[in-house]
Write an enzyme that holds these catalytic residues in place. Structure first.
Site, short mmCIF file in Angstrom:
data_model
loop_
_atom_site.label_atom_id
_atom_site.label_comp_id
_atom_site.label_asym_id
_atom_site.label_seq_id
_atom_site.Cartn_x
_atom_site.Cartn_y
_atom_site.Cartn_z
N LYS A 61 -0.97 -3.42 16.09
CA LYS A 61 -1.49 -2.23 15.39
C LYS A 61 -2.36 -1.41 16.36
N SER A 90 2.92 -6.89 8.52
CA SER A 90 1.51 -6.73 8.14
C SER A 90 0.72 -8.04 8.01
N ARG A 127 -7.15 -20.69 10.09
CA ARG A 127 -6.22 -19.83 10.83
C ARG A 127 -6.67 -19.78 12.30
N PHE A 169 -4.02 -13.16 0.60
CA PHE A 169 -5.07 -14.02 0.04
C PHE A 169 -5.24 -13.91 -1.48
N ILE A 210 0.83 -1.21 0.00
CA ILE A 210 0.00 0.00 0.00
C ILE A 210 0.85 1.25 0.00
N SER A 255 -3.19 -6.75 17.45
CA SER A 255 -2.99 -6.15 18.78
C SER A 255 -1.82 -5.17 18.75
N ALA A 281 4.94 1.78 7.44
CA ALA A 281 5.82 0.63 7.73
C ALA A 281 5.26 -0.23 8.85
N THR A 329 8.56 -3.69 15.33
CA THR A 329 8.32 -2.67 14.29
C THR A 329 7.03 -1.90 14.54
N THR A 341 -5.48 -0.25 10.65
CA THR A 341 -6.32 -1.29 10.07
C THR A 341 -7.64 -1.41 10.82
N ASP A 342 -8.65 -1.90 10.12
CA ASP A 342 -9.95 -2.15 10.78
C ASP A 342 -9.86 -3.31 11.76
N GLU A 343 -8.77 -4.10 11.67
CA GLU A 343 -8.67 -5.27 12.55
C GLU A 343 -8.50 -4.90 14.01
N TYR A 348 -0.72 -9.60 15.25
CA TYR A 348 -0.65 -8.46 14.32
C TYR A 348 -1.60 -7.34 14.73
P1 NAD Z 1 3.56 -4.78 3.41
O1 NAD Z 1 3.94 -5.91 4.29
O2 NAD Z 1 3.29 -5.05 1.97
O3 NAD Z 1 4.69 -3.65 3.48
C1 NAD Z 1 5.28 -3.25 4.67
C2 NAD Z 1 6.53 -2.44 4.32
O4 NAD Z 1 7.11 -1.98 5.56
C3 NAD Z 1 7.61 -3.25 3.60
O5 NAD Z 1 8.12 -2.49 2.51
C4 NAD Z 1 8.67 -3.47 4.66
O6 NAD Z 1 9.98 -3.59 4.13
C5 NAD Z 1 8.52 -2.20 5.51
N1 NAD Z 1 9.02 -2.38 6.88
C6 NAD Z 1 8.75 -3.41 7.73
N2 NAD Z 1 9.41 -3.21 8.90
C7 NAD Z 1 10.07 -2.02 8.79
C8 NAD Z 1 10.90 -1.28 9.67
N3 NAD Z 1 11.19 -1.73 10.90
N4 NAD Z 1 11.41 -0.11 9.23
C9 NAD Z 1 11.13 0.34 7.97
N5 NAD Z 1 10.37 -0.32 7.10
C10 NAD Z 1 9.83 -1.50 7.50
O7 NAD Z 1 2.31 -4.11 4.11
P2 NAD Z 1 1.02 -3.39 3.48
O8 NAD Z 1 0.00 -4.41 3.23
O9 NAD Z 1 1.47 -2.49 2.39
O10 NAD Z 1 0.54 -2.53 4.74
C11 NAD Z 1 1.09 -1.24 4.96
C12 NAD Z 1 0.40 -0.61 6.15
O11 NAD Z 1 -1.01 -0.56 5.91
C13 NAD Z 1 0.56 -1.38 7.45
O12 NAD Z 1 0.71 -0.45 8.50
C14 NAD Z 1 -0.74 -2.16 7.60
O13 NAD Z 1 -1.03 -2.39 8.97
C15 NAD Z 1 -1.71 -1.18 6.99
N6 NAD Z 1 -2.95 -1.75 6.41
C16 NAD Z 1 -2.86 -2.75 5.46
C17 NAD Z 1 -4.03 -3.22 4.86
C18 NAD Z 1 -4.01 -4.29 3.78
O14 NAD Z 1 -5.05 -4.74 3.34
N7 NAD Z 1 -2.84 -4.71 3.30
C19 NAD Z 1 -5.26 -2.69 5.25
C20 NAD Z 1 -5.31 -1.70 6.25
C21 NAD Z 1 -4.13 -1.23 6.79
O1 DAU Z 2 -8.47 -5.75 7.27
C1 DAU Z 2 -7.23 -5.18 6.99
C2 DAU Z 2 -6.14 -6.22 7.04
O2 DAU Z 2 -6.30 -7.02 5.87
C3 DAU Z 2 -4.74 -5.62 7.11
O3 DAU Z 2 -4.59 -4.95 8.32
C4 DAU Z 2 -3.67 -6.71 6.98
O4 DAU Z 2 -2.38 -6.12 6.92
C5 DAU Z 2 -3.93 -7.49 5.71
O5 DAU Z 2 -2.99 -8.57 5.61
C6 DAU Z 2 -5.35 -8.05 5.71
O6 DAU Z 2 -5.52 -9.03 6.77
P1 DAU Z 2 -6.32 -10.41 6.52
O7 DAU Z 2 -5.85 -11.38 7.53
O8 DAU Z 2 -7.76 -10.16 6.37
O9 DAU Z 2 -5.73 -10.73 5.04
P2 DAU Z 2 -5.21 -12.08 4.35
O10 DAU Z 2 -4.89 -11.73 2.95
O11 DAU Z 2 -4.15 -12.77 5.14
O12 DAU Z 2 -6.52 -13.01 4.39
C7 DAU Z 2 -7.76 -12.56 3.85
C8 DAU Z 2 -8.81 -13.65 4.16
O13 DAU Z 2 -8.52 -14.81 3.39
C9 DAU Z 2 -8.82 -14.10 5.60
O14 DAU Z 2 -10.15 -14.43 5.98
C10 DAU Z 2 -7.96 -15.36 5.60
C11 DAU Z 2 -8.27 -15.95 4.24
N1 DAU Z 2 -7.22 -16.74 3.57
C12 DAU Z 2 -5.98 -16.22 3.48
C13 DAU Z 2 -4.98 -16.88 2.80
C14 DAU Z 2 -3.56 -16.33 2.69
C15 DAU Z 2 -7.54 -17.96 2.98
O15 DAU Z 2 -8.69 -18.43 3.08
N2 DAU Z 2 -6.56 -18.63 2.31
C16 DAU Z 2 -5.29 -18.15 2.19
O16 DAU Z 2 -4.45 -18.81 1.55
#
Ligand code: NAD
Ligand code: DAU
Length: 332
Positions: free
Chosen positions: A152, A82, A271, A188, A13, A150, A79, A97, A121-123, A148
């Protein structure tokens, strides 16, 4: 023109936000990223050299963070560790982190008075029952389930305390599940797309009926930019796009788009502590800041995402085998 510091900008993101800002504003961007397994410099290819630079470093490094805060006008903090599944296998880097790292940044924000936006995150709100008519709002009590979420939640509470106690100029946003290009294959949607490309049947945890509320990463980025520009200091904003779907529905759409039978998936070990359902009420962002999501058609956004993974195999292939090896060890 602002000088933005974006932590975690080599991740999914964060990199989307960097591309979005460089396309839609005159701001310059510095990314501070540790380049963990989740950071990918290929996500930051071909950006304008006069407005973009990447610094490899850790957000827990106070000296480096202090130096960078002195050179910038605002910070957007993505960062984090995640991935929920990784946090179950090994929570230590999540505490370091997500909590210590955010604390380190807040101490610099306190010293410099810089504008700070915290991505969350909404989590943090835990989960909803499948038939609950309510959705998460900015006043829903915190009730995180996993290591994760907790950590956040802990980071959000640090931000709130630093605003109240020290006058740090911060806002917080809590967003639902993002999809789009450049997401790590552990997550996922990319996992199932790349499995299908490899001729491996997608894997659904448990009964596959858990619900996630999907938003395109570009919509997340436009919302964050809006909050950075117009958000009220100290406030929290929920970001969502009315995208609730069961995991089965998502996999069926992926399989259909990829020309495979809609039921060609397997149910695997669930999970531990798996949150049932997330759902976001984003009316505060709409009513107070006038923001609207642009990606309303999930199937179309998913088809574009599938096309991206098909066209960019060199981006994800190096991580695929190791990621699947980790899942295989826990029967997923
Ligand atoms: P990601 O895992 O793809 O990327 C995380 C990045 O942070 C990576 O580039 C990693 O190298 C960097 N990083 C990790 N530890 C670090 C440190 N100690 N110092 C500097 N950089 C560091 O994660 P993402 O999915 O892009 O999520 C980014 C942010 O958005 C997170 O804070 C996550 O909680 C939040 N978020 C994610 C989602 C989602 O659906 N992916 C939804 C809501 C919120
Ligand atoms: O809601 C926001 C969050 O969404 C972010 O804060 C997290 O960083 C991000 O990883 C994501 O968390 P989830 O745990 O919801 O995402 P994930 O992609 O791991 O899983 C999405 C859903 O799919 C969840 O219900 C678990 C399920 N899943 C996941 C994987 C990897 C499967 O059923 N099969 C799989 O192989």
């Amino acid at each position: 023109m602002r000088r933005l510091l974006v932590t975690g900008g080599a991740g999914f993101i964060g990199s989307d936000f960097v591309h979005y800002v460089l396309e839609h504003t005159d701001d310059s961007v510095t990314v501070l990223d540790k380049l963990t397994y989740a950071g990918n410099t290929d996500s930051l290819r071909d950006l304008p050299g006069d407005r973009f630079r990447l610094i490899e470093g850790d957000i827990c490094d106070q000296q480096l963070v202090d130096h960078l805060f002195d050179e910038h006008d605002a910070v957007v903090h993505y960062a984090a560790e995640s991935h929920n599944d990784n946090s179950l296998a090994g929570p230590a880097p999540f505490v370091q982190t997500n909590i210590v790292g955010t604390f380190t940044l807040l101490e610099s924000a306190r010293r410099t008075g810089i504008r700070f936006h915290h991505i969350s995150t909404d989590e943090v709100y835990g989960d909803l029952e499948f038939d609950d008519p309510e959705r998460f709002t900015e006043t829903t009590p915190y009730n995180p389930s996993s290591p994760y979420s907790s950590t956040k939640a802990g980071s959000d509470l640090l931000v709130r305390a630093w605003v109240r106690s020290f006058g740090v100029r911060a806002t917080i946003s809590n967003c639902s599940n993002n999809y789009g290009p450049r997401q790590h294959v552990e997550k996922f949607i990319p996992r199932q797309i790349t499995n299908a490309i490899d001729g491996v049947r997608p894997r659904l945890y448990g009964d596959g009926l858990n619900v996630r509320d999907w938003i395109h990463a570009d919509d997340h980025s436009s919302a964050v930019l809006r909050i950075l520009d117009a958000g009220v200091i100290g406030d929290t904003y929920l970001i969502g796009a009315d995208g609730e779907k069961t995991n089965r529905e998502v996999v069926e759409l992926i399989l259909e788009e990829m020309g495979q039978p809609r039921d060609a998936y397997d149910l695997v070990t669930d999970r531990p502590g798996h949150d049932k359902r997330y759902a976001i009420d984003w009316s505060k962002l709409r009513d107070e800041l006038g923001w609207q999501p642009q990606f309303r058609d999930f199937a179309a956004g998913l088809a574009d995402t599938i096309a991206w993974y098909r066209a960019n195999e060199e981006w994800w292939r190096p991580q695929k085998a190791e990621t699947e090896g980790k899942y295989a060890k826990v029967g997923q």
